[in-house]
Write a protein that holds these residues in place. Structure first.
Motif, PDB file in Angstrom:
ATOM      1  N   LEU A  63      11.857   0.560 -23.362  1.00  0.00           N
ATOM      2  CA  LEU A  63      11.048   1.315 -22.389  1.00  0.00           C
ATOM      3  C   LEU A  63      11.866   2.451 -21.772  1.00  0.00           C
ATOM      4  CD1 LEU A  63       8.696   1.781 -20.365  1.00  0.00           C
ATOM      5  CD2 LEU A  63       9.471  -0.249 -19.128  1.00  0.00           C
ATOM      6  N   SER A  64      13.141   2.186 -21.534  1.00  0.00           N
ATOM      7  CA  SER A  64      14.019   3.243 -21.006  1.00  0.00           C
ATOM      8  C   SER A  64      15.162   3.533 -21.977  1.00  0.00           C
ATOM      9  CB  SER A  64      14.612   2.820 -19.655  1.00  0.00           C
ATOM     10  OG  SER A  64      15.472   1.716 -19.841  1.00  0.00           O
ATOM     11  N   SER A  65      15.064   3.004 -23.191  1.00  0.00           N
ATOM     12  CA  SER A  65      16.183   3.032 -24.142  1.00  0.00           C
ATOM     13  C   SER A  65      17.478   2.517 -23.505  1.00  0.00           C
ATOM     14  CB  SER A  65      16.391   4.436 -24.733  1.00  0.00           C
ATOM     15  OG  SER A  65      15.438   4.684 -25.752  1.00  0.00           O
ATOM     16  N   GLY A  66      17.337   1.634 -22.526  1.00  0.00           N
ATOM     17  CA  GLY A  66      18.522   1.051 -21.896  1.00  0.00           C
ATOM     18  C   GLY A  66      19.237   1.973 -20.924  1.00  0.00           C
ATOM     19  N   TYR A  67      18.707   3.177 -20.693  1.00  0.00           N
ATOM     20  CA  TYR A  67      19.391   4.111 -19.783  1.00  0.00           C
ATOM     21  C   TYR A  67      19.232   3.677 -18.328  1.00  0.00           C
ATOM     22  CZ  TYR A  67      20.351   7.720 -23.383  1.00  0.00           C
ATOM     23  OH  TYR A  67      20.820   8.421 -24.465  1.00  0.00           O
ATOM     24  N   ALA A  68      18.245   2.862 -18.038  1.00  0.00           N
ATOM     25  CA  ALA A  68      18.080   2.305 -16.695  1.00  0.00           C
ATOM     26  C   ALA A  68      17.422   0.942 -16.837  1.00  0.00           C
ATOM     27  CB  ALA A  68      17.197   3.212 -15.837  1.00  0.00           C
ATOM     28  N   GLN A  87       0.793  -1.239   0.000  1.00  0.00           N
ATOM     29  CA  GLN A  87       0.000   0.000   0.000  1.00  0.00           C
ATOM     30  C   GLN A  87       0.822   1.285   0.000  1.00  0.00           C
ATOM     31  OE1 GLN A  87      -3.725   0.364   0.881  1.00  0.00           O
ATOM     32  NE2 GLN A  87      -3.923  -1.649   0.020  1.00  0.00           N
ATOM     33  N   THR A  88       1.971   1.265  -0.672  1.00  0.00           N
ATOM     34  CA  THR A  88       2.682   2.540  -0.869  1.00  0.00           C
ATOM     35  C   THR A  88       2.909   2.734  -2.369  1.00  0.00           C
ATOM     36  OG1 THR A  88       4.848   1.504  -0.659  1.00  0.00           O
ATOM     37  CG2 THR A  88       3.920   2.480   1.342  1.00  0.00           C
ATOM     38  N   THR A  89       3.141   3.965  -2.744  1.00  0.00           N
ATOM     39  CA  THR A  89       3.415   4.246  -4.158  1.00  0.00           C
ATOM     40  C   THR A  89       4.214   5.544  -4.251  1.00  0.00           C
ATOM     41  OG1 THR A  89       2.426   4.300  -6.370  1.00  0.00           O
ATOM     42  CG2 THR A  89       1.296   5.565  -4.645  1.00  0.00           C
ATOM     43  N   HIS A  90       4.586   5.936  -5.454  1.00  0.00           N
ATOM     44  CA  HIS A  90       5.255   7.227  -5.646  1.00  0.00           C
ATOM     45  C   HIS A  90       4.939   7.740  -7.043  1.00  0.00           C
ATOM     46  CE1 HIS A  90       8.192   4.751  -7.701  1.00  0.00           C
ATOM     47  NE2 HIS A  90       8.447   4.099  -6.585  1.00  0.00           N
ATOM     48  N   VAL A  91       5.214   9.013  -7.246  1.00  0.00           N
ATOM     49  CA  VAL A  91       4.747   9.679  -8.469  1.00  0.00           C
ATOM     50  C   VAL A  91       5.341   9.068  -9.750  1.00  0.00           C
ATOM     51  CG1 VAL A  91       4.634  11.905  -9.681  1.00  0.00           C
ATOM     52  CG2 VAL A  91       4.174  11.785  -7.219  1.00  0.00           C
ATOM     53  N   PRO A  92       6.661   8.791  -9.811  1.00  0.00           N
ATOM     54  CA  PRO A  92       7.170   8.255 -11.089  1.00  0.00           C
ATOM     55  C   PRO A  92       6.491   6.949 -11.512  1.00  0.00           C
ATOM     56  CG  PRO A  92       8.982   8.952  -9.691  1.00  0.00           C
ATOM     57  CD  PRO A  92       7.756   9.039  -8.846  1.00  0.00           C
ATOM     58  N   ALA A  93       6.222   6.051 -10.575  1.00  0.00           N
ATOM     59  CA  ALA A  93       5.563   4.784 -10.939  1.00  0.00           C
ATOM     60  C   ALA A  93       4.123   5.041 -11.373  1.00  0.00           C
ATOM     61  CB  ALA A  93       5.604   3.802  -9.773  1.00  0.00           C
ATOM     62  N   ILE A  94       3.446   5.960 -10.674  1.00  0.00           N
ATOM     63  CA  ILE A  94       2.061   6.293 -11.059  1.00  0.00           C
ATOM     64  C   ILE A  94       2.055   6.847 -12.490  1.00  0.00           C
ATOM     65  CG2 ILE A  94       0.075   7.800 -10.587  1.00  0.00           C
ATOM     66  CD1 ILE A  94       1.055   7.931  -7.646  1.00  0.00           C
ATOM     67  N   PRO A 132      11.797   4.383  -8.678  1.00  0.00           N
ATOM     68  CA  PRO A 132      11.496   5.766  -9.074  1.00  0.00           C
ATOM     69  C   PRO A 132      12.484   6.362 -10.072  1.00  0.00           C
ATOM     70  CG  PRO A 132      12.029   5.616  -6.718  1.00  0.00           C
ATOM     71  CD  PRO A 132      11.907   4.223  -7.224  1.00  0.00           C
ATOM     72  N   VAL A 133      13.765   6.068  -9.942  1.00  0.00           N
ATOM     73  CA  VAL A 133      14.728   6.658 -10.883  1.00  0.00           C
ATOM     74  C   VAL A 133      14.560   6.027 -12.263  1.00  0.00           C
ATOM     75  CG1 VAL A 133      17.155   7.116 -11.370  1.00  0.00           C
ATOM     76  CG2 VAL A 133      16.334   7.151  -8.992  1.00  0.00           C
ATOM     77  N   ALA A 134      14.424   4.704 -12.279  1.00  0.00           N
ATOM     78  CA  ALA A 134      14.221   4.025 -13.574  1.00  0.00           C
ATOM     79  C   ALA A 134      12.915   4.489 -14.216  1.00  0.00           C
ATOM     80  CB  ALA A 134      14.215   2.509 -13.370  1.00  0.00           C
ATOM     81  N   SER A 135      11.882   4.681 -13.405  1.00  0.00           N
ATOM     82  CA  SER A 135      10.584   5.131 -13.940  1.00  0.00           C
ATOM     83  C   SER A 135      10.692   6.542 -14.505  1.00  0.00           C
ATOM     84  CB  SER A 135       9.502   5.095 -12.862  1.00  0.00           C
ATOM     85  OG  SER A 135       9.289   3.779 -12.433  1.00  0.00           O
ATOM     86  N   ALA A 136      11.416   7.407 -13.798  1.00  0.00           N
ATOM     87  CA  ALA A 136      11.571   8.791 -14.277  1.00  0.00           C
ATOM     88  C   ALA A 136      12.339   8.816 -15.598  1.00  0.00           C
ATOM     89  CB  ALA A 136      12.294   9.629 -13.218  1.00  0.00           C
ATOM     90  N   ILE A 137      13.341   7.965 -15.690  1.00  0.00           N
ATOM     91  CA  ILE A 137      14.120   7.877 -16.939  1.00  0.00           C
ATOM     92  C   ILE A 137      13.240   7.341 -18.067  1.00  0.00           C
ATOM     93  CG2 ILE A 137      16.010   6.596 -18.045  1.00  0.00           C
ATOM     94  CD1 ILE A 137      17.525   6.847 -15.340  1.00  0.00           C
ATOM     95  N   ALA A 138      12.457   6.301 -17.765  1.00  0.00           N
ATOM     96  CA  ALA A 138      11.572   5.726 -18.795  1.00  0.00           C
ATOM     97  C   ALA A 138      10.557   6.764 -19.277  1.00  0.00           C
ATOM     98  CB  ALA A 138      10.857   4.496 -18.245  1.00  0.00           C
TER      99      ALA A 138
END
Ligand code: PXG
Length: 465
Positions: free
Chosen positions: A293-298, A93-100, A328-334
């Motif tokens: 999805l991330s062009s391999g950057y993450a 039951q937790t989440t964060h903005v990049p994944a959302i 979150p970092v991988a999601s932000a990069i994607a």
């Protein structure tokens, strides 16, 4: 300990590498003897190695650097996210903005009712998720006996125990106790190598009907899902005959078998649409994504899931997840990568500009005396190396020996192309320009000439009997 930097001499880096770094899919002896090529930086479609060579990357890394190397925006997105929230999980039951934001964006981009995303760190992890998800789906629907997943020989779905079992690479199954139970493999739609005297259309239908035969043999009440790449990538860019996918779709619909499209290579513009399923006319229940999805950057992957499957799985608890699901970092990069793909119209660039241009040039490789089957879809393509293109003959030499020579000649000409057995495959960054395509083709032709000369000299130009 002394710092290990780009400034060390290549031989020293290679020795340190061979001493302590275990490489994927690499023979250890060869590594120590020859040393690995050390890549130090990259920009656009060009790699630079520790000797200062500039190499055109015809493989987009490993089929993943779709937007090309060196995009500052992704570095900025990563730095911003690391400063704000470098890590938190999405369990309990937790989440964060990049994944959302990323899940919402993927739901918008994915076709049909594929509106839900389960995140993973890679394509292998996502396919492991898929194995458990489709079996859990049927169990939750009161049909726990539906646990068999049908896949194909020479498919690649990853290297973990689950995804490697889904894959059809027998040399992988030979190591480490694979496949796991309840995975069944049927033949691939590889007309060039296996089609014999049938037409591609007849062969495509026959290979698709192997799915129906397998369902009937195993029992409809035992089969959970069928998984396939829209176009096999690591298997050698095998473009199926046009009759294949419509028949597979009909069979999955008829028997209510879940269809998993593994879009790890075909996704995010590679075939000239957002997803290979759109190019090939497939309506999957689940799509596996990673790489582009991330062009391999993450490192990030995931399963994009239909309303129906997500609703059933969501009706209970799915006891599954990874520390880095939705990182979150991988999601932000994607997200930034998807923004670039969209705002720079890179899907349209592939479909309308780069792919038509490259496909025309690529087809001319088929005029080379040792080349047949020179075809591409979007910006993924392959050629068959053959001693006789009329009879589609294989070489008498061990499979892959000519391919390896060709790959070495490509490297020597500052071009990365992979060999899969005696096929050469290509999958450049989607941002490749027409000039760069010209360079790629010129280098490929030179490499083919040199390969031809070398195999003649070594007496390898003989067909298998
Ligand atoms: N599915 C497909 C279709 C793939 O191509 C995976 C799943 C697994 O993804 P990860 O992220 O776990 O590697 C892949 C990966 C090659 C090569 O030599 C291809 C892949 C990986 C490594 C090498 O062509 N594809």
């Amino acid at each position: 300990m002394n710092a290990i930097t780009n400034h060390l001499p290549t031989a020293e880096l290679q020795a340190l590498d061979a001493a302590h770094h275990m490489h994927p899919f690499t023979a250890g002896g060869e590594l120590a003897e020859k040393g690995a090529r050390v890549i130090t930086r990259a920009k656009g479609v060009t790699l630079t190695d520790s000797e200062g060579n500039e190499i055109l990357d015809g493989m987009a890394g490993l089929w993943c650097v779709n937007i090309g190397y060196g995009r500052e925006e992704l570095a900025e997105a990563a730095a911003r996210q690391i400063r704000e929230l470098p890590y938190y999980n999405t369990f309990f039951q937790t989440t964060h903005v990049p994944a959302i934001a990323l899940a919402n964006k993927l739901a918008e981009l994915a076709p049909g009712d594929l509106n839900h995303v389960f995140f993973a760190g890679s394509g292998s992890e996502a396919n492991d998720t898929n194995i458990r998800m489709v079996r859990t789906y049927w169990a939750m629907k009161g049909k726990p006996s539906k646990s068999i997943i049908i896949s194909r020989k020479n498919a690649y779905h990853g290297s973990s125990v689950g995804s490697g079992s889904l894959g059809g690479m027998t040399y992988m199954h030979a190591q480490g106790g694979m496949p796991i139970p309840d995975i069944h493999h049927i033949n691939q739609p590889h007309w060039w190598a296996e089609g014999g005297d049938s037409t591609p259309e007849e062969f495509g239908l026959a290979r698709a009907r192997e799915l129906e035969n397998a369902i009937n043999e195993l029992g409809e009440d035992r089969v959970a899902a069928f998984i396939a790449e829209p176009i096999q990538g690591a298997g050698g860019v095998i473009i199926p005959p046009e009759t294949y996918w419509p028949e597979i779709q009909r069979i999955c619909d008829k028997y209510e078998i879940l269809l998993i499209a593994d879009e790890v290579i075909c996704g995010f513009g590679r075939t000239g649409n957002w997803f290979g399923s759109q190019t090939l006319g497939i309506r999957p229940d689940i799509m596996t994504v990673a790489k582009g999805l991330s062009s391999g950057y993450a490192p990030i992957g995931g399963s994009i899931v239909s309303d129906e499957v997500a609703n059933v799985i969501g009706s209970g608890e799915f006891n599954h997840g990874y520390t880095y699901s939705g990182h979150p970092v991988a999601s932000a990069i994607a997200l930034e990568n998807l923004r670039i793909l969209e705002e720079e119209n890179l899907i349209e660039h592939v479909r309308d500009v780069a792919a038509p241009y490259m496909q025309e040039k690529w087809a001319t490789l088929g005029d080379h005396p040792i080349v047949g089957d020179a075809r591409m879809v979007g910006l993924m393509g392959s050629i068959a190396l053959t001693p006789n293109k009329e009879s589609r003959a294989r070489f008498a030499a061990d499979e892959g020996s000519v391919g390896l020579i060709c790959r070495e000649r490509c490297f020597a000409n500052n071009l990365v192309m992979r060999h899969v057995g005696d096929r050469m495959v290509v999958s450049p960054p989607l941002v490749i320009t027409q000039d760069e395509i010209d360079t790629l083709i010129t280098r490929a032709k030179r490499a083919l000439d040199e390969c031809h000369a070398e195999i003649k000299e070594q007496g390898l130009l003989k067909p298998a009997s």
